[in-house]
Design an enzyme around this catalytic site. Structure first.
Site, PDB file in Angstrom:
ATOM      1  N   LYS A   1       0.835  -1.201   0.000  1.00  0.00           N
ATOM      2  CA  LYS A   1       0.000   0.000   0.000  1.00  0.00           C
ATOM      3  C   LYS A   1       0.877   1.263   0.000  1.00  0.00           C
ATOM      4  CE  LYS A   1      -3.721  -2.188   2.715  1.00  0.00           C
ATOM      5  NZ  LYS A   1      -4.592  -1.958   3.886  1.00  0.00           N
TER       6      LYS A   1
ATOM      7  N   TYR B   1     -12.393  -2.104  -2.780  1.00  0.00           N
ATOM      8  CA  TYR B   1     -12.902  -2.123  -1.405  1.00  0.00           C
ATOM      9  C   TYR B   1     -14.432  -2.149  -1.336  1.00  0.00           C
ATOM     10  CZ  TYR B   1      -8.240  -1.435   0.623  1.00  0.00           C
ATOM     11  OH  TYR B   1      -6.933  -1.603   1.029  1.00  0.00           O
TER      12      TYR B   1
ATOM     13  N   ASN C   1      -1.339  -0.121   7.328  1.00  0.00           N
ATOM     14  CA  ASN C   1      -0.833  -1.454   7.708  1.00  0.00           C
ATOM     15  C   ASN C   1      -0.066  -2.133   6.572  1.00  0.00           C
ATOM     16  OD1 ASN C   1      -2.996  -2.053   6.135  1.00  0.00           O
ATOM     17  ND2 ASN C   1      -4.126  -3.231   7.662  1.00  0.00           N
TER      18      ASN C   1
ATOM     19  N   HIS D   1      -1.777  -5.443   1.528  1.00  0.00           N
ATOM     20  CA  HIS D   1      -3.079  -6.096   1.331  1.00  0.00           C
ATOM     21  C   HIS D   1      -2.820  -7.481   0.739  1.00  0.00           C
ATOM     22  CE1 HIS D   1      -7.151  -6.928  -0.061  1.00  0.00           C
ATOM     23  NE2 HIS D   1      -6.559  -7.409  -1.144  1.00  0.00           N
TER      24      HIS D   1
ATOM     25  N   GLU E   1      -9.988 -10.108  -7.321  1.00  0.00           N
ATOM     26  CA  GLU E   1      -8.969  -9.050  -7.252  1.00  0.00           C
ATOM     27  C   GLU E   1      -7.930  -9.193  -8.367  1.00  0.00           C
ATOM     28  OE1 GLU E   1      -7.661  -9.323  -3.170  1.00  0.00           O
ATOM     29  OE2 GLU E   1      -9.561  -8.516  -2.422  1.00  0.00           O
TER      30      GLU E   1
END
Ligand code: IDP
Length: 149
Positions: free
Chosen positions: A11, A51, A114, A117, A128
């Site tokens: 990310k 998302y 974080n 993904h 995805e």
């Protein structure tokens, strides 16, 4: 156990902090095979589709703004049990709960940033990979494959 493909993304926080190489290195050393990768900016539309399952959550807008704020490094990794293995290497969603030795446990502080993904199920992986890469995947043999499964 069947060979699987999983979608993994460093990310924006991971890219900005110079952690692409660390993440790629961990997956390579684990034995997974890289079959697609690209450094890219994420459009609003792609972020919202990625998302979509969180659309009703209070943090949805923050999630979309964050993922579109700076480039990401998108990848597809292949290997036996690749989806669960990638998830276990990432650690729990909240870095405060992620075990040391996992990527989030070693490098993250907050749930919003974080670092990584990874697809959470075969259905998510399929969706995805199609969303981020379409058919742009490579298929190739490595001599080491016989020592991995
Ligand atoms: P995952 O990334 O471990 O699969 P998900 O529940 O799918 O976790 O959530 C997607 C992302 O949304 C998380 O990685 C995290 O960055 C963010 N997120 C999840 N829960 C919260 C929250 O309660 N507040 C803020 N951000 C959250």
């Amino acid at each position: 156990m069947a060979t699987e493909k999983t979608f993994v993304m460093v990310k924006p926080d991971g890219v900005q902090r110079g952690l692409i190489g660390e993440v790629v290195s961990r997956f390579e050393r684990k034995g997974l095979k890289l079959v697609a990768a690209k450094l890219m900016s994420v459009s609003q539309s792609l972020a919202e589709q990625h998302y979509a399952e969180h659309k009703e959550r209070p943090f949805f807008n923050d999630l979309v703004s964050f993922i579109t704020s700076s480039p990401v490094f998108a990848m597809v990794w292949e290997g036996e049990n690749a989806i669960a293995i990638a998830r276990s290497m990432m650690g729990k969603t909240n870095p405060a709960e992620a075990a040391p030795g996992t990527i989030r446990g070693d490098y993250g502080l907050s749930i919003g940033m974080n670092i990584i993904h990874g697809s959470d199920s075969p259905a998510s992986a399929e969706r995805e990979i199609a969303l981020w890469f379409g058919g742009e995947l490579l298929s190739y043999e490595r001599s080491v494959d016989v020592w991995l499964a």
